[in-house]
Design an enzyme around this catalytic site. Structure first.
Site, PDB file in Angstrom:
ATOM      1  N   TYR D 177     -24.914  23.170 -41.443  1.00 20.23           N
ATOM      2  CA  TYR D 177     -23.709  22.359 -41.303  1.00 20.23           C
ATOM      3  C   TYR D 177     -22.478  23.184 -41.668  1.00 20.23           C
ATOM      4  CZ  TYR D 177     -27.127  18.501 -41.925  1.00 20.23           C
ATOM      5  OH  TYR D 177     -28.195  17.651 -41.831  1.00 20.23           O
ATOM      6  N   LYS D 208     -31.737  21.860 -37.754  1.00 18.69           N
ATOM      7  CA  LYS D 208     -31.126  20.527 -37.668  1.00 18.69           C
ATOM      8  C   LYS D 208     -29.618  20.722 -37.667  1.00 18.69           C
ATOM      9  CE  LYS D 208     -30.314  16.065 -39.189  1.00 18.69           C
ATOM     10  NZ  LYS D 208     -28.837  16.135 -39.151  1.00 18.69           N
TER      11      LYS D 208
END
Lengths: 309, 309, 309, 309, 309
Positions: D177, D208
């Site tokens: 992220y 992810k």
């Protein structure tokens, strides 16, 4: 006229590793003392900016593009992170690899914070990977930012990498870029000569520096101070910001023949092209680097295919 | 009249290393208790500023210049980074080497940030390199900046280096320069005496301090407090900022005979000269250091060649 | 009336080290449970300020002065850095030594930055040095600055030092000085009691605290809270700022007999005097510490020589 | 049409671990090359915000809820911290586990400080736990925040985790992220493609990423650049912020079939529901992920129960 | 009605340590699943503020007071630093000890800097101490401050402590206090539930949280969310700020019977009393904790002596 290198072995290569070191050096320099490094480490350094967008071939969106070029183009060594190599290497077993052991993103701009990039693995990890995978891992690389407030950690890790590389019979390449709030002109030839000297103190086999400019003008001659400062550490350089292939090849020729460079590290000017064109560009660069081809001869290779080798 | 040193062995040298320690000490002091250190570590400390530019011999642009001087001039020990030594040492096997184990660039000015310089390798690495290479590695060196907000890390590493040097039978040299926002006058004789005392607490054999000045005036007498504060750690000093050779040699003579210094560490005043002149300058400095030559006698060596040895 | 100590062994001393621990404790307390610590660690803490200048004997300019005093005066233990001890210890083999394992300069003032002092060596290094050198290394010491933003690293190292000291049969002494931007009055008796309690939590044998003052007035009675808070960790204290020997000895007597102190740590009040006077001062302090001499009796020793022992 | 994965083994998996690696990959992908990851790591990331409050089933207040779902719902792998798994695993021995090795609270907002999350244990610790406990630990996970001033430490730990995971025959999943003061739009598709490329450089099996949006609109098509940039590292994605189950399943279907995702990581959309409903939601998600069920088919599973498997 | 605990063994306790883990758990919970922790770690956390001053018994000025209480009162476990235990343990061999492995002073206020507390020793050191000393060391403890900018280092050390505790068959207790500039209301029940969940993720056996309050009002009911969030990690709590013994015991009873707490950690409300009264207070608290005594029954124990056991 090539700079002789074959047979030179620095004293921190233990005797039992002499033949391996020489084999690795010969492999990536093609016994010319020069190096054509195909740079694939920007996926972390520049994230996806170099791989997707206007003017970039759609081929470049997939990291496998890099491996296809490295396998089919004429290169000295292909530089990438160990993790990426681990996912593609089995299908590209004949590529000579350089494992880049540190890396950072470009998300934090120099104006915000001084850069820091620390190692992702040790050279022992690389040696272990090379042995287990059977890949041709011939070299390791590390980037240092002198002038950053974090330079101490990078100088230490770089010194350690060179020493450990030689202990394992691997060739070392340092990227040395003065950068941070304390730095005025990153392209100043005198500063770049200092950067090259840092790599010499660190004992590296090769040092990649930025292409020096004075008053906005680059030129092979501005490399002369750096090449001399580096001594027995060989200087390689980017081909400048030119994106026109003939200009690029001309710059490269000058860097080698006027500036005394021992080769080049090229990424975007190769991999942003579609596969076939990228391969021809590799071959053209290799012709200048390894065969003393003229810019014109090399450009023909780029446009018509074939190699000079 | 020499300061006696031969035979003195600090207690952190283990008995099995006594003879090696004494041999190394004798090698670099020529059994006089004094040390002429030829400093080649500025390639990292000052980048290329000391090696290229107006008033600097073109010979100095190539790091091999340092090795040529060290091999042919009369010196006590040649200080450089292990990486650089590894690339030239095979061709200069008779030079006594000091491996400088930390280093930093001068790109960040003291006004910007307090200095920090951390080690690039351990003394164990140096000992390993010495054994494998067969070079005459007689000493190790480290720079401490007391007064920097980072002094804790450097004091720790310096203490460790001295201890490990002695454990391996090597001579230790500390460069101790008070520096940082907390420091007023870096050349204050009382502060420099404090710096010399720091090296004594760290157990070093030699300490290199800046040449003290009071009201802008340097002089051997200002060294007296430092020499006393250092106790059994011997003080060596730069020859001041004088670039006129006779003045330089006169300053050096005063440092030794008025100030009680045990020698000198000289870099630019040697290597910025063309090779032959640099060699004669080494010989002149060595004559003052090791043979109690007068400034005049030494100057003759510098101008006419020959040695007093 | 002495505080009993002989025979007490903390549980982190392994059984195989009980006799060595007791021997070391007896050596430095002369079996009285009290400790007269001669402090020579200021060469790093105060650089040359304590050793050279107006009102300081020229004898003090040379660090050997400290060893001469320690060898000829009556002391419990002489505290210094391992490096310094290594250079003089061979000539002063009968001195009981305490190796101070951390230290910092005073160049950065508390107003500039919170203090941090980290260890220069491990207790294992000290034990190794003691074994190899054959010196009487009986104790180790460490300074903690609670309230500094760096207290965490020092608390950790201090706990480790105490534990390792006991593992090696050595006595531990902590210097605990609350200091930093968060601290108001460093001499507040309640704060100093807290500091003494910190040393108790860390498991130290002795704790050196600053002499507490209230409204600028010091006195043995202000030590009572600290002595109680320290529990089985014994409190030693500086003799106040008095430089008049009789006053100094009177303060010391009060600290022990009114405040419940188990001794003192004295540096400047001893070593700034000429050798003979310094030795007599040691003997006077030792008489108060070990023999329950009155200030008057001790003062006679200081002025006329001799010992009460 | 499934993305083939069975049989692919990255080169940093040593030969002796090939079969274990393949077994773990097959276990969590059900031999489809896709992954349905049930995320239970928010107890540290979001403290109790995701587990207690308006609109959250009271079942979710107890961490055992997560294990009950994982044991009875159809999932690929259940991600949680090793400490939590250690307390429930004995009662839920058939769940395939992913040990998340780093984690941080959300108490410090990005506007206050750039995020940093460091590992709580090594992969060796995880392997040791797996062996001793007999649990089905098939994978390990780590979160990286590129663009944080702390990215260097996380890149290093992430690279180390992937390498060690493969050395132990475990599957690796990275959460990547971009976050911190240097980051403008965290959901920008091009930035997310860069994040996916970072995971490729780190050699991870799965990455992810956040669900990309452009001008506030999300959509499978915005994932295409990321999926291509990730190359042989498979991209999994959250199901967007939709909390309506049909919308959620439709988004998920698009991510896989339009965006080329290899699955999903879902937490709140499952565990905030009561147990029976949460299990049906798992089954619905699994049907889309593993069986190419349409959103409508999957929604029927969610509303009526049963599975498509 | 007791919360069952006997027999439950987390999976990170290796089989060879099951019986030791259960024995330690039974020892400190008296086989009830509840824990009465007598806290003596404030000598570092609050320096001497909790031990000396108005309203505090003079008995409390001496740390031995804590050991006297622990030995003669009815407690589950006595928490203190290893160093302190090492100095008194030989005289108090029957006390069950918890070694608190980190600690910091309160000198730096939260408004000045976010808190950081790092470990003074490893669990291996504790296990070694337990074995060598023969003391009943049954548990270890650590404080985490989520929300501090330093939370990463504490989360890592806490996870490591729990894992190592279980590896050695010891019970783990975490103190989890959200604290720092990012934290608004430290006593918010929802935040405290988050803190309890952090301990669950870290795998701890017990977690000590602050007594939650809403609008300044505390109450057992506010603990319910935390107790549920902690799952199989048992929550213990301070008895509120009440210093009236009956109120204190009533609060405690509510925490257990209304809030679902598994016990308490009490320091000042015990040790600030004179010895005999402190012992009776221990016995009263133990009666509520272990015997389900009513506040009234417990108060009689406090006032009249005796125990309910």
């Amino acid at each position: 006229m090539h700079q002789g290198s074959s047979g030179f072995v620095p004293l921190d290569v233990p005797p039992s590793m002499h033949s391996m070191y020489c084999a690795n050096m010969d492999l990536i320099t093609k016994k010319t003392g020069r190096l054509m490094l195909f740079a694939g480490d920007q996926k972390i350094e520049h994230l996806n900016d170099d791989f997707f967008g206007v003017g970039i071939s759609p081929d470049d969106a997939d990291p496998e593009h890099l491996f296809r070029i490295a396998a089919r183009g004429r290169i000295g060594v292909f530089a990438a992170q160990m993790g990426l190599i681990a996912r593609y290497g089995a299908d590209y077993p004949d590529v000579p690899y350089l494992v880049k052991i540190n890396g950072k993103s470009h998300l934090i701009r120099t104006e915000q914070h001084d850069p820091v990039s620390t190692s992702w693995c040790s050279v022992d990890d690389v040696a272990c990977f090379a042995r287990d995978s059977g890949l041709l891992v011939a070299a390791v690389g590390y980037t240092v930012y002198p002038g950053s407030i974090h330079e101490a950690v990078m100088l230490r890790e770089a010194a350690c990498m060179v020493r450990d590389a030689h202990r394992h019979g691997l060739v070392s390449v340092l990227w040395v870029y003065p950068r941070g709030h304390a730095i005025g002109d990153e392209k100043d030839p005198h500063l770049i000569a200092g950067a090259a000297g840092v790599a010499a103190c660190l004992g590296s086999d090769f040092v990649k520096v930025n292409s020096p400019k004075r008053a906005g003008i680059s030129g092979g001659v501005f490399l002369d101070e750096a090449v001399r400062a580096a001594g027995r550490t060989k200087v390689i350089c980017a081909g400048g910001s030119a994106t026109d292939p003939l200009e690029f090849l001309t710059d490269l020729h000058r860097q080698i023949h006027e500036g005394g460079c021992a080769g080049n590290a090229t990424g975007r000017n190769i991999h942003q092209k579609p596969l076939a064109e990228a391969i021809r560009m590799c071959n053209a660069i290799a012709a200048v680097t390894y065969d003393d081809a003229t810019p014109g001869e090399a450009y023909l290779i780029y446009t018509r295919g074939g190699t000079s080798g």
